[in-house]
Design a protein around this motif. Structure first.
Motif, mmCIF file in Angstrom:
data_model
loop_
_atom_site.group_PDB
_atom_site.id
_atom_site.type_symbol
_atom_site.label_atom_id
_atom_site.label_comp_id
_atom_site.label_asym_id
_atom_site.label_seq_id
_atom_site.Cartn_x
_atom_site.Cartn_y
_atom_site.Cartn_z
ATOM 1 N N PHE A 27 0.826 -1.208 0.000
ATOM 2 C CA PHE A 27 0.000 0.000 0.000
ATOM 3 C C PHE A 27 0.865 1.266 0.000
ATOM 4 O O PHE A 27 0.556 2.237 -0.683
ATOM 5 C CB PHE A 27 -0.931 -0.041 1.229
ATOM 6 N N ASP A 58 15.062 0.808 9.769
ATOM 7 C CA ASP A 58 14.106 -0.095 10.407
ATOM 8 C C ASP A 58 13.319 0.703 11.439
ATOM 9 O O ASP A 58 13.842 1.062 12.495
ATOM 10 C CB ASP A 58 14.860 -1.255 11.080
ATOM 11 N N VAL A 75 3.422 2.319 7.614
ATOM 12 C CA VAL A 75 4.110 1.065 7.939
ATOM 13 C C VAL A 75 3.334 0.270 9.001
ATOM 14 O O VAL A 75 2.779 0.839 9.940
ATOM 15 C CB VAL A 75 5.570 1.322 8.388
ATOM 16 N N LEU A 110 5.734 -1.457 15.738
ATOM 17 C CA LEU A 110 5.618 -0.908 14.383
ATOM 18 C C LEU A 110 4.243 -0.282 14.135
ATOM 19 O O LEU A 110 4.128 0.780 13.527
ATOM 20 C CB LEU A 110 5.876 -2.034 13.374
ATOM 21 N N TYR A 143 -3.266 -7.622 16.144
ATOM 22 C CA TYR A 143 -3.315 -6.715 14.984
ATOM 23 C C TYR A 143 -4.530 -5.780 15.081
ATOM 24 O O TYR A 143 -4.401 -4.559 14.948
ATOM 25 C CB TYR A 143 -3.376 -7.542 13.693
ATOM 26 N N THR A 185 -1.687 -7.058 -1.192
ATOM 27 C CA THR A 185 -0.389 -6.388 -1.103
ATOM 28 C C THR A 185 0.766 -7.385 -1.097
ATOM 29 O O THR A 185 1.562 -7.425 -2.016
ATOM 30 C CB THR A 185 -0.315 -5.483 0.141
ATOM 31 N N ASN A 186 0.822 -8.198 -0.063
ATOM 32 C CA ASN A 186 1.963 -9.128 0.001
ATOM 33 C C ASN A 186 1.481 -10.573 -0.057
ATOM 34 O O ASN A 186 0.283 -10.843 0.011
ATOM 35 C CB ASN A 186 2.799 -8.861 1.257
HETATM 36 N N1 LIG Z 1 -2.734 -5.729 3.184
HETATM 37 C C1 LIG Z 1 -3.905 -5.627 3.775
HETATM 38 O O1 LIG Z 1 -4.812 -6.453 3.566
HETATM 39 C C2 LIG Z 1 -4.188 -4.466 4.701
HETATM 40 C C3 LIG Z 1 -5.515 -4.210 5.084
HETATM 41 C C4 LIG Z 1 -5.772 -3.139 5.900
HETATM 42 C C5 LIG Z 1 -4.739 -2.351 6.365
HETATM 43 N N2 LIG Z 1 -3.459 -2.615 5.995
HETATM 44 C C6 LIG Z 1 -2.394 -1.755 6.505
HETATM 45 O O2 LIG Z 1 -1.733 -1.129 5.425
HETATM 46 C C7 LIG Z 1 -0.379 -0.856 5.793
HETATM 47 C C8 LIG Z 1 0.548 -1.409 4.732
HETATM 48 O O3 LIG Z 1 0.335 -2.803 4.658
HETATM 49 P P1 LIG Z 1 0.834 -3.677 3.413
HETATM 50 O O4 LIG Z 1 -0.080 -4.840 3.319
HETATM 51 O O5 LIG Z 1 1.050 -2.792 2.257
HETATM 52 O O6 LIG Z 1 2.228 -4.200 3.976
HETATM 53 P P2 LIG Z 1 3.474 -4.796 3.153
HETATM 54 O O7 LIG Z 1 3.081 -5.185 1.786
HETATM 55 O O8 LIG Z 1 4.059 -5.832 4.062
HETATM 56 O O9 LIG Z 1 4.433 -3.543 3.078
HETATM 57 C C9 LIG Z 1 4.893 -2.969 4.265
HETATM 58 C C10 LIG Z 1 5.925 -1.925 3.937
HETATM 59 O O10 LIG Z 1 6.552 -1.519 5.161
HETATM 60 C C11 LIG Z 1 7.943 -1.799 5.082
HETATM 61 N N3 LIG Z 1 8.418 -2.232 6.378
HETATM 62 C C12 LIG Z 1 8.140 -3.407 6.999
HETATM 63 N N4 LIG Z 1 8.765 -3.450 8.179
HETATM 64 C C13 LIG Z 1 9.436 -2.278 8.294
HETATM 65 C C14 LIG Z 1 10.260 -1.720 9.295
HETATM 66 N N5 LIG Z 1 10.535 -2.384 10.410
HETATM 67 N N6 LIG Z 1 10.797 -0.500 9.093
HETATM 68 C C15 LIG Z 1 10.547 0.192 7.959
HETATM 69 N N7 LIG Z 1 9.771 -0.272 6.976
HETATM 70 C C16 LIG Z 1 9.223 -1.496 7.142
HETATM 71 C C17 LIG Z 1 8.051 -2.889 4.062
HETATM 72 O O11 LIG Z 1 9.368 -2.982 3.587
HETATM 73 P P3 LIG Z 1 9.881 -4.472 3.123
HETATM 74 O O12 LIG Z 1 9.398 -4.617 1.735
HETATM 75 O O13 LIG Z 1 11.318 -4.412 3.259
HETATM 76 O O14 LIG Z 1 9.268 -5.468 4.073
HETATM 77 C C18 LIG Z 1 7.043 -2.413 3.034
HETATM 78 O O15 LIG Z 1 7.536 -1.328 2.304
HETATM 79 C C19 LIG Z 1 -0.182 -1.490 7.158
HETATM 80 O O16 LIG Z 1 -0.324 -0.531 8.155
HETATM 81 C C20 LIG Z 1 -1.293 -2.509 7.248
HETATM 82 O O17 LIG Z 1 -1.658 -2.812 8.569
HETATM 83 C C21 LIG Z 1 -3.157 -3.655 5.157
#
Ligand SMILES: NC(=O)c1ccc[n+]([C@@H]2O[C@H](COP(=O)([O-])OP(=O)(O)OC[C@H]3O[C@@H](n4cnc5c(N)ncnc54)[C@H](OP(=O)(O)O)[C@@H]3O)[C@@H](O)[C@H]2O)c1
Length: 270
Positions: free
Chosen positions: A16, A62, A90, A112, A154, A189-190
């Motif tokens: 995202f 990080d 994040v 985080l 979560y 996303t992932n």
């Molecule tokens: N995916 C869903 O279904 C969903 C639904 C609702 C809300 N959300 C929220 O949306 C947000 C983004 O989620 P996402 O699904 O896009 O996650 P994601 O695909 O896992 O991406 C997370 C991002 O954060 C970075 N990151 C992870 N750990 C980190 C750290 N310790 N320090 C700095 N950067 C770090 C990752 O880098 P790397 O690539 O190196 O890991 C990546 O750029 C989150 O807050 C999540 O809770 C997600």
């Protein structure tokens, strides 16, 4: 509004955060992107610079380590960047029974999802004040409205984000700092989300959105100063249903889900 202003996005190398970065770049916003070291963040920033004629800077840290939030802030100040939009994206997701996770994992998740957003907001507040009108977008989740199976820690971290945002919005609006919270449902996303998708029920699969669809809704909502942004009709409908269904019925549904989970675990153990 100053011209040399930047939007800072945490967790911008993937998912995202990456989609938000592309959306902001397409709106000609200069960007400061933060993600873990070794994530091709610099290449991504360069790509945005070249394709959208904006400035894009990569800071690899990080963010689960509190001192690194301070290091990001210090670098921004030293390089004379003016942040007027802070996007606390994040976050670490999970779907598992509480006993299945390790203490290390939960500690990192709370740090985080909760501490990083709080610390970054605290550190950048004066800068946002001096660049007002300015904006904070916190990324919550639809699951903050429900107590869902396998989402205990979560979901609780995202409830924090929701209430933090709503309360902070009231404090900061007199200073022309808008605070919005986006609560997306599932997004592709992932890998952990996409693989879960295959085992999810059809309703969850139907409500899953691509981050590229959600990002424009997020930025539009933020710039229009929406308090709570719920992307997707189905997700809005779920919330409406939740308000309509009496609590005893909701308890029956969750109890039935729990019994179902327990019987699946029993079968897996045997
Ligand atoms: N995916 C869903 O279904 C969903 C639904 C609702 C809300 N959300 C929220 O949306 C947000 C983004 O989620 P996402 O699904 O896009 O996650 P994601 O695909 O896992 O991406 C997370 C991002 O954060 C970075 N990151 C992870 N750990 C980190 C750290 N310790 N320090 C700095 N950067 C770090 C990752 O880098 P790397 O690539 O190196 O890991 C990546 O750029 C989150 O807050 C999540 O809770 C997600």
């Amino acid at each position: 509004m100053k011209t040399n202003v930047y939007t800072l996005i945490t967790g911008a190398s993937e998912g995202f955060g990456k989609a938000l970065a592309v959306e902001c770049a397409s709106r000609k916003m200069n960007l400061i992107l933060v993600a873990l070291p070794g994530t091709q963040l610099k290449c991504f920033a360069n790509m945005l610079k070249e394709n959208y004629a904006i400035d894009a800077v990569a800071i690899e840290k990080d963010l689960s380590v509190e001192e690194n939030c301070l290091a990001v802030y210090t670098e921004v100040v030293e390089r004379n960047f003016n942040v007027n939009i802070l996007i606390n994206n994040v976050g670490l997701g999970s779907t598992m029974l509480f006993k299945e996770g390790s203490l290390d994992f939960y500690q990192k998740q709370v740090k985080l999802n909760v501490m990083t957003a709080t610390v970054m907001t605290y550190l950048f507040l004066d800068m946002l004040r001096s660049n007002s009108p300015s904006y904070i977008l916190n990324v919550g989740s639809l699951c903050c409205f429900f107590y869902l199976m396998k989402k205990q820690v979560y979901g609780a971290t995202k409830s924090y984000i929701y209430f933090f945002s709503k309360s902070l919005r009231r404090e900061l609006s007199p200073e022309y700092i808008n605070v919005s919270v986006i609560c997306p449902g599932p997004m592709n996303t992932n890998k952990s989300v996409t693989s879960l998708n295959e085992t999810n029920n059809w309703l969850t699969r139907m409500s899953t959105m691509n981050p590229e669809e959600v990002a424009p809704i997020a930025i539009e909502g933020l710039l229009n100063k929406k308090e709570v942004i719920i992307p997707g009709f189905l997700n809005q409908f779920f919330l409406f249903l939740d308000l309509m269904i009496p609590s005893f019925l909701k308890r029956m549904i969750t109890d039935a889900q729990m019994r179902n989970l327990a019987s699946v675990s029993a079968v897996q153990r045997n």
